[in-house]
Scaffold this motif. Sequence first.
Motif, PDB file in Angstrom:
ATOM      1  N   GLY A   1       0.844  -1.199   0.000  1.00 21.20           N
ATOM      2  CA  GLY A   1       0.000   0.000   0.000  1.00 21.20           C
ATOM      3  C   GLY A   1       0.876   1.244   0.000  1.00 21.20           C
TER       4      GLY A   1
ATOM      5  N   ALA B   1       1.281  -2.532  -4.712  1.00 18.72           N
ATOM      6  CA  ALA B   1       0.338  -1.421  -4.834  1.00 18.72           C
ATOM      7  C   ALA B   1      -0.852  -1.857  -5.664  1.00 18.72           C
ATOM      8  N   ARG B   2      -1.966  -1.109  -5.524  1.00 20.99           N
ATOM      9  CA  ARG B   2      -3.142  -1.438  -6.342  1.00 20.99           C
ATOM     10  C   ARG B   2      -2.833  -1.174  -7.815  1.00 20.99           C
TER      11      ARG B   2
ATOM     12  N   CYS C   1      -0.175  -1.291   4.921  1.00 21.88           N
ATOM     13  CA  CYS C   1      -0.752   0.066   5.022  1.00 21.88           C
ATOM     14  C   CYS C   1      -1.638   0.290   3.798  1.00 21.88           C
TER      15      CYS C   1
ATOM     16  N   VAL D   1      -8.053  -5.515   2.092  1.00 18.89           N
ATOM     17  CA  VAL D   1      -6.996  -6.392   1.560  1.00 18.89           C
ATOM     18  C   VAL D   1      -6.144  -7.039   2.649  1.00 18.89           C
TER      19      VAL D   1
ATOM     20  N   THR E   1       1.697   1.195  17.845  1.00 16.91           N
ATOM     21  CA  THR E   1       0.813   2.141  18.542  1.00 16.91           C
ATOM     22  C   THR E   1       0.096   3.043  17.537  1.00 16.91           C
ATOM     23  N   GLY E   2       0.701   3.253  16.389  1.00 17.16           N
ATOM     24  CA  GLY E   2       0.030   3.976  15.300  1.00 17.16           C
ATOM     25  C   GLY E   2      -0.329   5.392  15.697  1.00 17.16           C
TER      26      GLY E   2
ATOM     27  N   PRO F   1     -14.471   1.611   9.451  1.00 15.23           N
ATOM     28  CA  PRO F   1     -13.285   0.775   9.217  1.00 15.23           C
ATOM     29  C   PRO F   1     -12.016   1.562   8.869  1.00 15.23           C
TER      30      PRO F   1
ATOM     31  N   ASN G   1      -9.070   2.772  13.584  1.00 20.88           N
ATOM     32  CA  ASN G   1      -8.173   1.637  13.828  1.00 20.88           C
ATOM     33  C   ASN G   1      -7.574   1.737  15.221  1.00 20.88           C
ATOM     34  N   VAL G   2      -7.461   2.989  15.681  1.00 19.90           N
ATOM     35  CA  VAL G   2      -6.873   3.222  16.995  1.00 19.90           C
ATOM     36  C   VAL G   2      -7.612   2.468  18.100  1.00 19.90           C
TER      37      VAL G   2
HETATM   38  N1  LIG Z   1      -3.441   1.810  13.266  1.00 17.48           N
HETATM   39  C1  LIG Z   1      -3.509   3.137  13.164  1.00 17.48           C
HETATM   40  O1  LIG Z   1      -3.242   3.860  14.128  1.00 17.48           O
HETATM   41  C2  LIG Z   1      -3.905   3.755  11.879  1.00 17.48           C
HETATM   42  C3  LIG Z   1      -4.263   2.975  10.817  1.00 17.48           C
HETATM   43  N2  LIG Z   1      -4.595   3.529   9.602  1.00 17.48           N
HETATM   44  C4  LIG Z   1      -4.974   2.605   8.524  1.00 17.48           C
HETATM   45  O2  LIG Z   1      -3.805   2.302   7.762  1.00 17.48           O
HETATM   46  C5  LIG Z   1      -4.184   1.976   6.433  1.00 17.48           C
HETATM   47  C6  LIG Z   1      -3.389   2.853   5.460  1.00 17.48           C
HETATM   48  O3  LIG Z   1      -3.653   4.217   5.707  1.00 17.48           O
HETATM   49  P1  LIG Z   1      -3.244   5.367   4.675  1.00 17.48           P
HETATM   50  O4  LIG Z   1      -1.855   5.167   4.202  1.00 17.48           O
HETATM   51  O5  LIG Z   1      -3.610   6.659   5.290  1.00 17.48           O
HETATM   52  O6  LIG Z   1      -4.271   5.053   3.484  1.00 17.48           O
HETATM   53  P2  LIG Z   1      -4.235   5.588   1.987  1.00 17.48           P
HETATM   54  O7  LIG Z   1      -5.624   5.480   1.491  1.00 17.48           O
HETATM   55  O8  LIG Z   1      -3.533   6.883   1.894  1.00 17.48           O
HETATM   56  O9  LIG Z   1      -3.326   4.494   1.261  1.00 17.48           O
HETATM   57  C7  LIG Z   1      -3.725   3.168   1.039  1.00 17.48           C
HETATM   58  C8  LIG Z   1      -3.025   2.703  -0.223  1.00 17.48           C
HETATM   59  O10 LIG Z   1      -3.289   1.310  -0.442  1.00 17.48           O
HETATM   60  C9  LIG Z   1      -3.422   1.134  -1.843  1.00 17.48           C
HETATM   61  N3  LIG Z   1      -4.101  -0.120  -2.165  1.00 17.48           N
HETATM   62  C10 LIG Z   1      -5.410  -0.338  -2.422  1.00 17.48           C
HETATM   63  N4  LIG Z   1      -5.614  -1.628  -2.729  1.00 17.48           N
HETATM   64  C11 LIG Z   1      -4.420  -2.244  -2.675  1.00 17.48           C
HETATM   65  C12 LIG Z   1      -3.983  -3.565  -2.926  1.00 17.48           C
HETATM   66  N5  LIG Z   1      -4.835  -4.528  -3.279  1.00 17.48           N
HETATM   67  N6  LIG Z   1      -2.667  -3.845  -2.786  1.00 17.48           N
HETATM   68  C13 LIG Z   1      -1.788  -2.887  -2.425  1.00 17.48           C
HETATM   69  N7  LIG Z   1      -2.139  -1.604  -2.197  1.00 17.48           N
HETATM   70  C14 LIG Z   1      -3.444  -1.287  -2.316  1.00 17.48           C
HETATM   71  C15 LIG Z   1      -4.178   2.356  -2.303  1.00 17.48           C
HETATM   72  O11 LIG Z   1      -4.048   2.539  -3.705  1.00 17.48           O
HETATM   73  C16 LIG Z   1      -3.497   3.447  -1.488  1.00 17.48           C
HETATM   74  O12 LIG Z   1      -2.369   3.961  -2.173  1.00 17.48           O
HETATM   75  C17 LIG Z   1      -5.698   2.209   6.352  1.00 17.48           C
HETATM   76  O13 LIG Z   1      -6.391   0.984   6.559  1.00 17.48           O
HETATM   77  C18 LIG Z   1      -5.957   3.150   7.520  1.00 17.48           C
HETATM   78  O14 LIG Z   1      -7.288   3.061   7.969  1.00 17.48           O
HETATM   79  C19 LIG Z   1      -4.543   4.876   9.420  1.00 17.48           C
HETATM   80  C20 LIG Z   1      -4.202   5.698  10.465  1.00 17.48           C
HETATM   81  C21 LIG Z   1      -3.910   5.222  11.779  1.00 17.48           C
END
Ligand SMILES: NC(=O)C1=CN([C@@H]2O[C@H](COP(=O)(O)OP(=O)(O)OC[C@H]3O[C@@H](n4cnc5c(N)ncnc54)[C@H](O)[C@@H]3O)[C@@H](O)[C@H]2O)C=CC1
Length: 268
Positions: A10, A36-37, A71, A76, A120-121, A186, A190-191
């Motif tokens: 991602g 990546a997608r 990420c 996925v 911890t994110g 969703p 995530n926190v």
């Molecule tokens: N644990 C935590 O504290 C936090 C978790 N998150 C989560 O982390 C994840 C990533 O967040 P961001 O980078 O902000 O999201 P983002 O939307 O900016 O990036 C996600 C990327 O994954 C790509 N993607 C989509 N399908 C895919 C596939 N089949 N294979 C590979 N890549 C693919 C997308 O094209 C996009 O570039 C999300 O699920 C978000 O909810 C976000 C913030 C805090």
Amino acid sequence: MVPMRIGIAGLGAIGRTVARALADGMPGLELACVAARDPGKARAWLESQGIVAPVVKLESMPSHADLVVECAPASVLDDICRPMLSARKKVMVLSAGALLPRPELIELARSKGGQIIVPTGALIGLDAVTAAAQGTIHSVRMVTRKPPRGLAGAPYLVENGISVDGLTAPLRVFAGSAREAAIGFPANVNVVAALALAGIGPDRTTIEIWADPGVERNCHSIEVDADSAKFSMSIENIPSENPRTGRITALSVLAALAKQRAPLRVGT
Ligand SMILES: NC(=O)C1=CN([C@@H]2O[C@H](COP(=O)(O)OP(=O)(O)OC[C@H]3O[C@@H](n4cnc5c(N)ncnc54)[C@H](O)[C@@H]3O)[C@@H](O)[C@H]2O)C=CC1
Ligand SMILES: O=C([O-])CC(=O)C(=O)O
């Protein structure tokens, strides 16, 4: 020392920051591959950054990487975790909410000898929560306030006809368990899933979610009552290029990655 090979699944707000930092150099770690997608777009971005790394399919990541940072969208998670865990490797999971309905991934890690790491994110204090969980925790309560644009489009809002457009005062849009919140939001909380996994689980961990036009940041406050300590924590996250994701999230990933190979580890 042979570097630990890191894959990134991602290449969005978090993935790009992590890729950039690994390419700039982190002791004992190397960027081994990216998935990546849209592989063409990923290659173009890597080239524009002067980063050399193969763009591979999710299922072939285990032959390139020892640890993959997940990420990507929650949908996925299985496709990223299963190949890595089946190959006895590690996955750092950011889509923690998607782990709650998938305990079989934790079982897969256990049976194969792989590992799921939830950093911890965007949160704070999982060190204290995991420590308190070694004793007895009575309650864990969380309140999240986000600018309305950080919640817009969440399935719970759509399904319940709740609009966060044009709010002039804070609106409590959800109150319930971490398990219910992870289903309804969703990509937004995530926190609370990470908090639940660290502490007393998704059914006893509670959360209120507020859409607040008065805040610019993603604000989380937590109160824990345990037999070892009572503590309150709060964090105000500056959104990244993705308004749902705080900037500190990618930095938490970097800190957790650095610990994989550090001669000194600080914090649990
Ligand atoms: N644990 C935590 O504290 C936090 C978790 N998150 C989560 O982390 C994840 C990533 O967040 P961001 O980078 O902000 O999201 P983002 O939307 O900016 O990036 C996600 C990327 O994954 C790509 N993607 C989509 N399908 C895919 C596939 N089949 N294979 C590979 N890549 C693919 C997308 O094209 C996009 O570039 C999300 O699920 C978000 O909810 C976000 C913030 C805090
Ligand atoms: O937990 C999430 O998905 C993101 C979040 O609240 C934050 O970055 O503050």
